[in-house]
Design an enzyme around this catalytic site. Structure first.
Site, short mmCIF file in Angstrom:
data_model
loop_
_atom_site.label_atom_id
_atom_site.label_comp_id
_atom_site.label_asym_id
_atom_site.label_seq_id
_atom_site.Cartn_x
_atom_site.Cartn_y
_atom_site.Cartn_z
N GLU A 1 17.21 -18.41 -6.97
CA GLU A 1 16.78 -17.01 -7.36
C GLU A 1 16.29 -17.26 -8.84
OE1 GLU A 1 16.22 -14.67 -6.42
OE2 GLU A 1 16.50 -12.95 -7.84
N ASN B 1 -2.02 2.11 5.84
CA ASN B 1 -1.06 0.92 5.30
C ASN B 1 -0.92 0.20 6.67
OD1 ASN B 1 -0.85 2.41 2.96
ND2 ASN B 1 1.36 2.71 3.18
N GLY B 2 -0.58 -0.92 6.50
CA GLY B 2 -0.33 -1.92 7.55
C GLY B 2 -1.56 -2.50 7.88
N TRP C 1 -3.03 -2.68 -1.33
CA TRP C 1 -2.57 -4.14 -1.72
C TRP C 1 -3.27 -4.86 -0.67
CZ3 TRP C 1 -0.22 -8.08 0.74
CH2 TRP C 1 0.39 -9.24 0.14
N ARG D 1 5.56 0.24 -5.83
CA ARG D 1 5.33 -0.61 -4.63
C ARG D 1 4.30 -1.78 -4.74
NH1 ARG D 1 6.70 2.20 0.28
NH2 ARG D 1 5.06 1.21 1.36
N CYS E 1 1.08 -1.10 0.07
CA CYS E 1 0.18 -0.08 0.01
C CYS E 1 0.85 1.29 0.18
CB CYS E 1 -1.09 0.04 1.39
SG CYS E 1 -2.02 -1.25 1.35
N LYS F 1 12.61 -15.76 -10.05
CA LYS F 1 12.19 -14.82 -10.92
C LYS F 1 11.14 -15.23 -11.79
CE LYS F 1 13.83 -11.99 -9.51
NZ LYS F 1 14.30 -11.60 -8.18
N GLU G 1 7.77 -15.47 -10.25
CA GLU G 1 6.88 -13.92 -9.73
C GLU G 1 6.61 -13.41 -11.04
OE1 GLU G 1 9.24 -11.80 -7.16
OE2 GLU G 1 11.09 -12.21 -8.16
N HIS H 1 16.39 -37.58 -4.86
CA HIS H 1 15.58 -37.94 -3.49
C HIS H 1 14.20 -37.48 -3.54
CE1 HIS H 1 19.54 -38.98 -1.70
NE2 HIS H 1 19.93 -37.93 -2.28
N LYS I 1 6.58 -4.21 -4.29
CA LYS I 1 7.93 -3.98 -4.09
C LYS I 1 8.63 -4.04 -2.54
CE LYS I 1 11.76 -3.05 -6.00
NZ LYS I 1 12.65 -4.23 -6.76
C1 F6R Z 1 11.90 -11.00 -5.43
C2 F6R Z 1 11.65 -9.83 -4.71
C3 F6R Z 1 11.15 -10.23 -3.27
C4 F6R Z 1 11.99 -9.47 -2.24
C5 F6R Z 1 11.70 -9.68 -0.86
C6 F6R Z 1 12.40 -8.95 0.02
O1 F6R Z 1 12.36 -10.35 -6.83
O2 F6R Z 1 11.89 -8.81 -4.99
O3 F6R Z 1 11.30 -11.76 -2.88
O4 F6R Z 1 13.47 -9.72 -2.42
O5 F6R Z 1 10.18 -9.32 -0.74
O6 F6R Z 1 12.39 -7.63 -0.07
P1 F6R Z 1 13.61 -6.59 0.32
O7 F6R Z 1 14.64 -6.98 -0.34
O8 F6R Z 1 12.93 -5.26 0.00
O9 F6R Z 1 13.40 -6.84 1.83
#
Ligand code: F6R
Length: 634
Positions: free
Chosen positions: A509, A106-107, A80, A27, A2, A513, A516, A532, A629
């Site tokens: 990772e 927010n929150g 959000w 965000r 949010c 990627k 998501e 396994h 974000k």
């Molecule tokens: C993946 C991604 C998320 C963040 C996670 C932590 O591409 O962006 O998995 O890595 O939400 O976010 P930060 O780094 O802001 O604590």
């Protein structure tokens, strides 16, 4: 997650609200709304206008375009969804029962169920499924009481009502409130959720994050926990939770490219992948310059006395940041000889390990606002402080892209990765910056502990200095290759990523990627684990991406890849070119580099691979569904 943007001044604010919210779009959100107070009636009785819409901000901006809601004060929100579906009804702002008070939040308010029950008993009807809606109702009731007690309808009456209501709320939140009877007032407050105040010329702002202020003002002041502020067209009054006025000097926003544009790229994510050579070069120029004073292995802002005291390290992070931490843990243990553990921040808080002495706790977060990471760090600080034993002192370090964030402010030592603002929700260049910071720490600890010869330290530094050029070459080469093969995976439902040793986190990772942004299910495994269990999944419909880099586990990974191929899986290699490459159906070649630094390169084709599949599917690469974000709720 949010976003709040609010403004008070002497000009019309509705388009300013949309502008500010637009800068918070990165965000992640699923609906948006604004409320303004139209004060144009002669009798000075204000009228609250609320406009909301589901989906992207463009829907809201189209909605209000015909007739801009009037008002010199307004609050805006991108939501959000946590409590209640992402629809117009649940979008903020929310009004109280009288329709005079509007709130954005927010929150999460954790005790909202109990409060809603007692409000319902008083006959208050709810119009949404949110936890937020209790707030305007509570403020409305409190104000009714104040007016009945003879208080005037002004900003201070609103401030007092909000102050009182906040004492009843449990949870973490940031709010902004307006009241139609006090059109010269905007009240904002924060409880462990980010909110910054902006000081303009004759107008004042509040926002969830500093990029929203760009173009309006560069002068900002982050609200601290439990603080509340009254904004008027004349200035800002800030109060602590004891009700006393606070006086703190604001800061000036640093950096000029706070709000980046896409340039000629189709998406921010692709642009950010392309920016990685620059990210690496800047990191090297700051922390590993050629002219390091003799005896120094790296120029990180960490004191020698801290390094000397540390016997072990624990890393707290989420998502991609945790993967960077895993690469870091491998390096710190295997290269520098420091026992290191990595935790999911969200798990650590509720199941911490027994306290270990002389431990450095590292919080990694690109945004510096991830609620799980912040909560875990705060919990660790509290339990170490209360142990009251110098052996358990809270030695702390943050690695972030946002030094002005909560994490940046709360931790004593911070490595600013300075990767430049990252707009794409999927982290790419900040992941590189985080990994590089762990390489820096590894050099630091390895040289202090004399775990490695000076030649080995020099070799690692030398290899790191070659990274920007190697990245630039790789990106160019694999951008076109992944674009060419993306169409082969459009209907794929599952992908398995394999890696071992230092490249196991890169397999995780790569899978993250892909999940998501392309919504294809993907799972990363240590290659040796394939047999396994996961091998049961394999057939011609489940491609396997294998990261096979010459080094201690090279042959092993190749054998594990063969096992996958024998089950008809389409095999995609991220590997050096050689006779073994024949086994791969598709090959992303990487140069022959030391295994130590290979993760800095192997991740790149995986970023591009995911990007092109998602782009080919026509998906919203920069703002994937359901993602945010800054994940500011636990
Ligand atoms: C993946 C991604 C998320 C963040 C996670 C932590 O591409 O962006 O998995 O890595 O939400 O976010 P930060 O780094 O802001 O604590």
């Amino acid at each position: 997650m949010c976003g709040i943007f609010a403004v008070i001044g002497s000009r019309e604010v509705s388009s300013l609200l949309i502008d500010g919210l637009r800068k918070l779009e990165y965000r992640g959100y699923d609906s948006a709304g604004i409320a303004t107070i139209d004060n144009s009636n002669k009798d000075n009785s204000g009228q609250i206008n609320v406009k909301k819409s589901k989906g992207k901000l463009i829907n809201l901006s189209n909605l209000i375009k015909q007739k801009l809601p009037k008002g010199h004060v307004g609050i805006g929100h991108t939501r959000w969804a946590t409590h209640g579906k992402p629809n117009e009804r649940n979008a903020h702002p929310h009004l109280d029962f009288s329709g005079q008070i509007a709130v954005v939040q927010n929150g999460i308010i954790e005790n909202y169920r109990d409060i809603s029950k007692s409000l319902a008993i008083k006959g208050i009807k709810f119009t949404s499924e949110t936890d937020t809606e209790i707030i305007p109702h509570l403020i409305g009731l409190e104000i009714e009481q104040s007016l009945a007690n003879g208080f005037p309808p002004n900003g201070h009456t609103l401030l007092k009502a909000v102050q009182k209501v906040l004492t009843w709320l449990e949870g973490t939140y940031a709010i902004a409130v307006i009241w139609s009877k006090a059109p010269n007032a905007l009240v904002v407050a924060s409880e462990q959720a980010p909110l910054v105040l902006g000081f303009g010329e004759g107008e004042f702002f509040c926002a969830s994050d500093t990029p929203a202020l760009v173009g309006f003002t560069r002068t900002f002041l982050p609200l601290r926990d439990h603080e509340i502020a009254l904004l008027t067209p004349l200035g800002i009054e800030l109060y602590g939770d004891d009700g006393n006025r606070q006086h703190r000097a604001p800061s000036l926003l640093q950096g000029t490219e706070f709000f980046a544009d896409k340039k000629d790229f189709r998406h921010f994510m692709l642009k950010e992948i392309y920016e990685q050579p620059e990210t690496a070069q800047q990191w090297l120029d700051r922390f590993l310059p050629m002219d390091l004073p003799s005896g120094n292995s790296v120029a990180l802002p960490i004191s020698t006395s801290l390094v000397e005291r540390i016997e072990q390290i624990q890393i707290l992070a989420c998502g991609t940041s945790r993967h960077a931490g895993m690469v870091g843990a491998y390096l710190l243990e295997q290269f520098a000889g420091v026992p290191t553990k990595v935790y999911f921040a969200s798990e650590f808080r509720y199941a911490p390990p027994p306290l270990s002495p002389n431990t450095l706790t590292i919080g990694v977060s690109q945004s510096g606002e991830t609620a799980d990471t912040l909560a875990a760090l705060r919990m660790e600080k509290e339990r170490r402080d209360s142990a009251d034993d110098p052996n358990f002192y809270f030695h702390q370090l943050g690695i972030t892209n946002r030094v002005d964030s909560s994490l940046g402010r709360e931790l004593e030592n911070v490595i600013d990765i300075e990767s430049g603002i990252e707009i794409g929700v999927a982290a790419t260049k900040t992941f590189l910056g985080q990994m590089l910071s762990f390489y820096g720490l590894t050099l630091l600890f390895a040289s202090h502990r004399q775990k490695r010869s000076s030649q080995e330290i020099l070799d690692l530094s030398h290899d790191l200095r070659l990274i920007p050029k190697q990245l630039a070459d790789l990106i160019k080469k694999h951008d076109s290759l992944s674009q060419e093969i993306a169409h082969l995976f459009v209907d794929t439902k599952d992908v398995i990523f394999l890696g071992r040793g230092i490249n196991y986190p890169i397999a995780l990772e790569g899978a993250l990627k892909l999940k998501e942004i392309s919504y294809i299910h993907a799972q990363g495994y240590p290659a040796g684990e394939l047999k396994h269990g996961p091998i049961a999944l394999l057939d011609q419909h489940v491609p396997v991406v294998s990261i096979a880099v010459p080094g201690i586990v090279y042959e092993k990974v190749l054998s594990n890849s063969q096992e996958a191929k024998a089950r008809d899986a389409r095999l995609i290699g991220v590997s050096t070119y050689g006779p073994e490459s024949e086994m791969f159906d598709e090959l992303f070649t990487i140069p022959k580099v030391s295994e130590w630094i290979s993760p800095l390169l192997t991740v790149v084709p995986l970023q591009l691979f995911s990007y092109h599949i998602a782009a080919h599917k026509g998906l919203d690469v920069d703002q994937p569904r359901n993602l945010a974000k800054s994940v500011t709720v636990e």
